[in-house]
Design a protein around this motif. Structure first.
Motif, PDB file in Angstrom:
ATOM      1  N   PHE A  92      -4.397   6.901  23.953  1.00 40.79           N
ATOM      2  CA  PHE A  92      -3.383   7.797  23.561  1.00 40.79           C
ATOM      3  C   PHE A  92      -4.039   8.668  22.481  1.00 40.79           C
ATOM      4  CE2 PHE A  92       0.068   8.626  20.076  1.00 40.79           C
ATOM      5  CZ  PHE A  92       0.920   8.973  20.885  1.00 40.79           C
ATOM      6  N   ALA A  93      -5.044   8.353  21.639  1.00 39.66           N
ATOM      7  CA  ALA A  93      -5.538   9.133  20.605  1.00 39.66           C
ATOM      8  C   ALA A  93      -6.250  10.496  21.186  1.00 39.66           C
ATOM      9  CB  ALA A  93      -6.586   8.409  19.932  1.00 39.66           C
ATOM     10  N   ILE A  94      -7.093  10.310  22.178  1.00 36.81           N
ATOM     11  CA  ILE A  94      -7.714  11.132  22.764  1.00 36.81           C
ATOM     12  C   ILE A  94      -6.569  12.492  23.469  1.00 36.81           C
ATOM     13  CG2 ILE A  94      -9.895  10.147  23.038  1.00 36.81           C
ATOM     14  CD1 ILE A  94      -9.427   9.915  25.896  1.00 36.81           C
ATOM     15  N   CYS A  95      -5.763  11.751  24.101  1.00 35.06           N
ATOM     16  CA  CYS A  95      -4.817  12.738  24.644  1.00 35.06           C
ATOM     17  C   CYS A  95      -4.000  13.686  23.609  1.00 35.06           C
ATOM     18  CB  CYS A  95      -3.805  11.899  25.552  1.00 35.06           C
ATOM     19  SG  CYS A  95      -4.327  11.248  26.953  1.00 35.06           S
ATOM     20  N   LYS A  96      -3.855  13.071  22.496  1.00 34.95           N
ATOM     21  CA  LYS A  96      -3.149  13.617  21.435  1.00 34.95           C
ATOM     22  C   LYS A  96      -3.669  14.369  20.706  1.00 34.95           C
ATOM     23  CE  LYS A  96      -0.184  12.726  17.193  1.00 34.95           C
ATOM     24  NZ  LYS A  96      -0.818  13.761  16.628  1.00 34.95           N
ATOM     25  N   ARG A  97      -4.830  14.405  20.440  1.00 32.44           N
ATOM     26  CA  ARG A  97      -6.029  15.450  19.888  1.00 32.44           C
ATOM     27  C   ARG A  97      -6.090  16.441  20.807  1.00 32.44           C
ATOM     28  NH1 ARG A  97      -9.953  12.144  19.054  1.00 32.44           N
ATOM     29  NH2 ARG A  97      -9.438  11.991  16.821  1.00 32.44           N
ATOM     30  N   THR A  98      -5.902  16.308  22.182  1.00 30.23           N
ATOM     31  CA  THR A  98      -6.296  17.350  22.986  1.00 30.23           C
ATOM     32  C   THR A  98      -5.222  18.329  23.057  1.00 30.23           C
ATOM     33  OG1 THR A  98      -7.609  16.043  24.430  1.00 30.23           O
ATOM     34  CG2 THR A  98      -6.646  18.042  25.311  1.00 30.23           C
ATOM     35  N   VAL A  99      -3.974  17.646  22.818  1.00 32.44           N
ATOM     36  CA  VAL A  99      -2.601  18.563  23.018  1.00 32.44           C
ATOM     37  C   VAL A  99      -2.592  19.539  21.748  1.00 32.44           C
ATOM     38  CG1 VAL A  99      -0.187  18.290  23.063  1.00 32.44           C
ATOM     39  CG2 VAL A  99      -1.436  17.198  24.651  1.00 32.44           C
ATOM     40  N   ASP A 100      -2.824  18.578  20.675  1.00 31.12           N
ATOM     41  CA  ASP A 100      -2.871  19.101  19.389  1.00 31.12           C
ATOM     42  C   ASP A 100      -3.666  20.254  19.282  1.00 31.12           C
ATOM     43  OD1 ASP A 100      -0.896  17.206  18.534  1.00 31.12           O
ATOM     44  OD2 ASP A 100      -2.291  16.196  17.065  1.00 31.12           O
ATOM     45  N   LEU A 101      -5.213  20.328  19.631  1.00 29.15           N
ATOM     46  CA  LEU A 101      -5.994  21.473  19.609  1.00 29.15           C
ATOM     47  C   LEU A 101      -5.549  22.626  20.271  1.00 29.15           C
ATOM     48  CD1 LEU A 101      -9.327  19.379  20.086  1.00 29.15           C
ATOM     49  CD2 LEU A 101      -8.589  20.731  17.890  1.00 29.15           C
ATOM     50  N   CYS A 102      -4.896  22.186  21.638  1.00 30.83           N
ATOM     51  CA  CYS A 102      -4.577  23.440  22.447  1.00 30.83           C
ATOM     52  C   CYS A 102      -2.941  23.941  22.412  1.00 30.83           C
ATOM     53  CB  CYS A 102      -4.720  22.867  23.861  1.00 30.83           C
ATOM     54  SG  CYS A 102      -6.453  22.752  24.247  1.00 30.83           S
ATOM     55  N   THR A 103      -2.493  23.473  21.445  1.00 31.28           N
ATOM     56  CA  THR A 103      -0.928  24.047  20.955  1.00 31.28           C
ATOM     57  C   THR A 103      -1.221  24.935  19.711  1.00 31.28           C
ATOM     58  OG1 THR A 103       0.016  22.106  21.678  1.00 31.28           O
ATOM     59  CG2 THR A 103       1.215  23.690  20.714  1.00 31.28           C
ATOM     60  N   GLN A 104      -1.480  26.256  20.194  1.00 32.84           N
ATOM     61  CA  GLN A 104      -1.683  27.518  19.141  1.00 32.84           C
ATOM     62  C   GLN A 104      -0.591  28.161  19.199  1.00 32.84           C
ATOM     63  OE1 GLN A 104      -4.821  27.827  17.381  1.00 32.84           O
ATOM     64  NE2 GLN A 104      -5.476  25.955  18.270  1.00 32.84           N
ATOM     65  N   ASP A 105      -0.497  29.457  19.094  1.00 35.93           N
ATOM     66  CA  ASP A 105       0.883  30.158  19.404  1.00 35.93           C
ATOM     67  C   ASP A 105       1.265  30.533  21.087  1.00 35.93           C
ATOM     68  OD1 ASP A 105      -0.748  32.236  20.193  1.00 35.93           O
ATOM     69  OD2 ASP A 105      -0.634  33.331  18.070  1.00 35.93           O
ATOM     70  N   TYR A 106       0.638  29.641  21.860  1.00 30.35           N
ATOM     71  CA  TYR A 106       0.904  29.499  23.262  1.00 30.35           C
ATOM     72  C   TYR A 106       0.207  28.292  23.454  1.00 30.35           C
ATOM     73  CZ  TYR A 106      -3.647  31.783  23.955  1.00 30.35           C
ATOM     74  OH  TYR A 106      -5.140  31.854  23.848  1.00 30.35           O
ATOM     75  N   PHE A 107       0.273  27.845  24.766  1.00 33.38           N
ATOM     76  CA  PHE A 107      -0.258  26.686  25.468  1.00 33.38           C
ATOM     77  C   PHE A 107      -1.581  27.062  26.059  1.00 33.38           C
ATOM     78  CE2 PHE A 107       4.444  24.825  25.703  1.00 33.38           C
ATOM     79  CZ  PHE A 107       4.051  23.847  24.811  1.00 33.38           C
ATOM     80  N   LEU A 108      -2.863  26.536  25.342  1.00 28.92           N
ATOM     81  CA  LEU A 108      -3.864  26.675  25.718  1.00 28.92           C
ATOM     82  C   LEU A 108      -4.094  25.904  27.144  1.00 28.92           C
ATOM     83  CD1 LEU A 108      -4.084  28.097  23.021  1.00 28.92           C
ATOM     84  CD2 LEU A 108      -6.494  27.554  22.807  1.00 28.92           C
TER      85      LEU A 108
END
Length: 800
Positions: A399-415
């Protein structure tokens, strides 16, 4: 009392200096009041890699008044007021939907003399593929009367500018002759920076800087004419500003010729003259942002700042990410040449992603002093607050690595990923959006993505596989997945306005895809490439199972049926029963053909195509999701494809659909088996999720890839069983299934408030403590027993 006073002063400082987008969530300052022109430097030629620095010195008579501006640029800008960084932008858009930010600078200004400074960067011919671009240009529009002095007009306005000749774009080689800077191929992100500090106007953003030698700007184009614009069609930013949060970059774990040091966590680092020195910093987790290096002296010294998600062994293998011995950093880098002066600063012109930073330094005849190295973390300011803890430590790590990934890649669009491409792909976003919604409770990014993909439509109904984009990537399967995304939105919200908005587009896309179908009701080859997954087999077709262009592909045909089924439900909800029936009938026709032509009654499996030469998990997963096989046979089929290792395996991306099939069939006991590839990530001490499976012939590329983060979504919505039943969590259902888990605790944000849960099963009974917001109603279900949920904190016990 002193502590309280300090905290109050700190919070007051944050309130004054923190900026927010005034047009989010509702538009307050639209395009109708924009009177500015686009301006540039008189010596700019076109799309070359260049940096222009702009300054405007002005007087404020009452700093207590609102001071509102609109601002945009091509390609990218950094805004400073009175020497302090404010924000960067604009939000990514296209020529017909070029974004501008709206800001209230009140609190950053003072009575009397003030300075606004803007750095505008054009990354040149190798710019990020998501950037559409016309010219290196700036637009500032004063909204309030006191801010109109900042409106860009041309040579007669109050702005001055200069070319920053210290900057040159440095191409990240990945397929040209010579040494490649990355491993794995296809780099679509921006070039890095080559900076010669002796040509940089030091302190240019500060009020005391002397700009008397700077030039007046030049008029480029007006912001609107003839019912549109000759340049950019402007529209307000529709997402929050990005963060600018200071964080450390880690500690030195390996070095050469630098001696003992506490840098960069504290103190400075002195590099003697005439040596080559190198040191490796490990952040311990992958992060992203704008790492800033402050340094002094060292005239002529060369500083290469290398960034990487991981290290590579002698055979380019990765292995345990915590193991650094015998491994090297291979990745993109910035290159800075010192001018020898004190107080030099380097800040990259674009976001960098890294766990590891390596500095390679070569000094000349004078000592170089590294004063500070820190990162400014940049991502959406919408909060990602979901939590998950269970009795299984591996699940918690996943869960932690999935969440960190999504947090990093939600900028002003979905990376799509944070390092190599940073583009917004439809197939990736389908998964990313659902995870982000579960982690944040917000639909804003999803709605932005749906709209942007819709803007990419061509005359045949195809959507670009990634958008915004200046190239032509078309994956017909991704066009279908956009239809599925609209259906996801409606399923969550029950809002038929989303159907009305995209109804014509859905019909256009499906009618266009129909032209790809053969008389046997399976798909034909197209001029474009279908993409299903990164298959790993000798005949891998680069997105399909084999190199036959996807002809007669059962899984692609079933993706079309899946989109038709979703469209039928959407059109039925919108009251168009005739079109809904046509979509449903066509879906049934395709499913029937797939069963007749591709089902192997001896193996009790679907083949990927009628010649039954290739079998994969993907076709069988989609057969379950579309009911191409009878529901009574789906559990057996699911068990078979998870046990049969001869099948081409679904990788991280397509296991989202595998998890969906497990959820549909109701076999949580198979969930743990399906997520085993993530356990390998945890064992290798990864802190974010991989793009695809490791291969002996091709090492994995991206290590921050949200399409691989789907377990986090299913932990909350399937294992914990928290689902919206009506109107985006106005009414909910909690129906935990646990899988192999015994206890699950966490929280899930929604638009109606945060749901907190503590679930435990024991001897067939469910013990639950639920904190439910006042405006949410719902039920909790366990083994056929249902109990009504009550607002507030309550405990529930349900028997088998």
């Amino acid at each position: 009392m002193r502590y309280i006073l300090l905290v109050s002063l700190f919070l007051s400082f944050l309130e004054i200096h923190a900026q927010s987008e005034l047009n989010f969530p509702d538009i307050q300052y639209g395009i109708e009041q924009i009177k500015a022109n686009w301006v540039s430097h008189p010596d700019i030629q076109g799309g070359e890699d260049r940096v222009i620095l702009f300054r405007n010195v002005f007087t404020v008579h009452n700093s207590d008044q609102d001071f509102i501006i609109n601002i945009s640029a091509d390609n990218h800008y950094f805004l400073y007021v009175n020497g302090s960084f404010v924000t960067h932008g604009p939000q990514l858009g296209d020529m017909q939907h070029w974004k501008f930010e709206s800001l209230n600078l009140k609190g950053l200004l003072k009575n009397g003399k003030n300075i606004i400074a803007v750095k505008v960067v054009n990354y040149g011919k190798k710019r990020f593929l998501g950037f559409q671009s016309l010219y290196t240009a700036l637009m500032v529009n004063g909204v309030t009367e006191n801010a109109k002095m900042l409106t860009t007009k041309g040579p007669d306005d109050g702005w001055k500018c200069v070319l920053d000749n210290s900057y040159k774009a440095s191409e990240v080689h990945w397929r040209s002759p010579g040494e490649n800077r990355i491993i794995g191929g296809f780099y679509a992100n921006n070039p890095t920076d080559y900076i010669t500090m002796k040509h940089h106007p030091k302190g240019w953003e500060q009020p005391e800087f002397d700009d008397s030698a700077w030039q007046k700007n030049s008029f480029y184009e007006s912001t609107g004419s003839m019912g549109g614009s000759i340049a950019y069609l402007l529209e307000p930013r529709n997402l929050p500003l990005l963060t600018w949060e200071q964080e450390g970059v880690g500690t030195i774990v390996r070095s050469q010729n630098i001696g003992a040091t506490s840098f960069p966590t504290s103190g400075n680092l002195r590099i003697p003259a005439n040596i080559k020195a190198s040191f490796l910093i490990d952040k311990k987790v992958v992060t992203s942002g704008f790492p800033e290096l402050s340094f002094s002296g060292g005239k002529g010294a060369s500083i290469k700042i290398r960034y990487a998600e991981n290290l590579f062994g002698p055979k380019k293998e990765k292995g345990d990410r915590n193991q650094i011995e015998g491994k090297e950093l291979i990745g993109y880098f910035d290159h800075v040449l010192s001018d020898g002066s004190p107080g030099q600063q380097f800040l990259p012109t674009w976001m960098r992603t890294f766990r590891f930073i390596q500095l390679d330094i070569e000094t000349g005849p004078s000592e170089l002093v590294l004063d500070r190295l820190q990162n400014y973390r940049s991502r959406t300011t919408l909060a990602s607050t979901a939590t998950f803890t269970s009795d299984n430590g591996t699940y918690n790590e996943i869960f932690a690595i999935c969440k960190r990934t999504v947090d990093l890649c939600t900028q002003d669009y979905f990376l799509s990923d944070a390092y190599y491409e940073t583009m917004q792909y439809i197939g990736d976003t389908k998964v990313h959006a659902l995870i982000w919604q579960a982690l944040s409770g917000s639909l804003a990014h999803t709605e932005n993505a749906l709209r942007q993909f819709h803007h990419s439509r061509d005359a045949e109904g195809n959507l670009l596989g990634a958008y915004p984009l200046r190239s032509t990537f078309i994956f017909p399967t991704y066009s279908l997945i956009w239809v599925d995304m609209v259906a996801d939105h409606y399923a969550l919200t029950g809002d038929t306005t989303i159907i009305e908005k995209y109804k014509a587009g859905i019909a256009h896309t499906l009618n266009g895809f129909e032209k790809n179908m053969k008389s046997n009701h399976l798909v034909d080859r197209t001029r474009y490439r279908y993409f299903v997954d990164w298959y790993q087999n000798p005949d891998n077709g680069g997105g399909t199972a084999t190199k036959n262009g996807g002809e007669n592909s059962a899984v692609v045909s079933l993706h079309y049926a899946h989109a038709l089924m979703n469209a039928a439900n959407l059109f039925e909800a919108a009251g168009d029963t005739h079109q809904a029936a046509q979509f449903a009938d066509r879906a049934n026709e395709i499913k029937g053909a797939v069963y007749e032509l591709c089902y192997d009654s001896d193996r009790k499996l679907f083949a990927e195509r009628p010649d039954k030469s290739v079998y994969d998990q993907h076709t069988n997963i989609m057969a379950i999701l579309t009911d191409a096989i009878a529901p009574s046979e789906q559990k057996s089929l699911l068990n078979s494809i998870l046990q049969d290792k001869s099948l081409l395996q679904a990788t991280y991306y397509y296991r989202f659909y595998l998890f969906e099939a497990i959820k549909k069939v109701g076999v949580p006991e198979l969930f743990d088996l399906a997520q085993q590839p993530w356990e390998k990530m945890v064992a290798d001490h990864m802190t974010t999720t991989l793009e695809r499976f490791e291969s002996t012939t091709k090492p994995t590329r991206s290590e921050v890839h949200p399409w691989s983060a789907s377990p986090a979504y299913f932990y909350l919505t399937y294992l914990a069983g928290i689902q919206s039943k009506e109107n985006n969590f106005e009414e909910i259902r909690i129906a935990p299934v646990f899988g192999i888990l015994q206890t699950i605790e966490g929280s899930m944000p929604t638009t109606k408030g945060t749901i907190h849960f503590n679930l435990k099963r024991s001897e067939g009974r469910l013990f639950a403590e639920i904190v439910l917001p006042e405006n949410i109603k719902g039920e909790i279900i366990w083994n056929g027993t249902t109990e009504t949920l009550r607002p507030g904190r309550h405990q529930y016990e349900l028997n088998q």
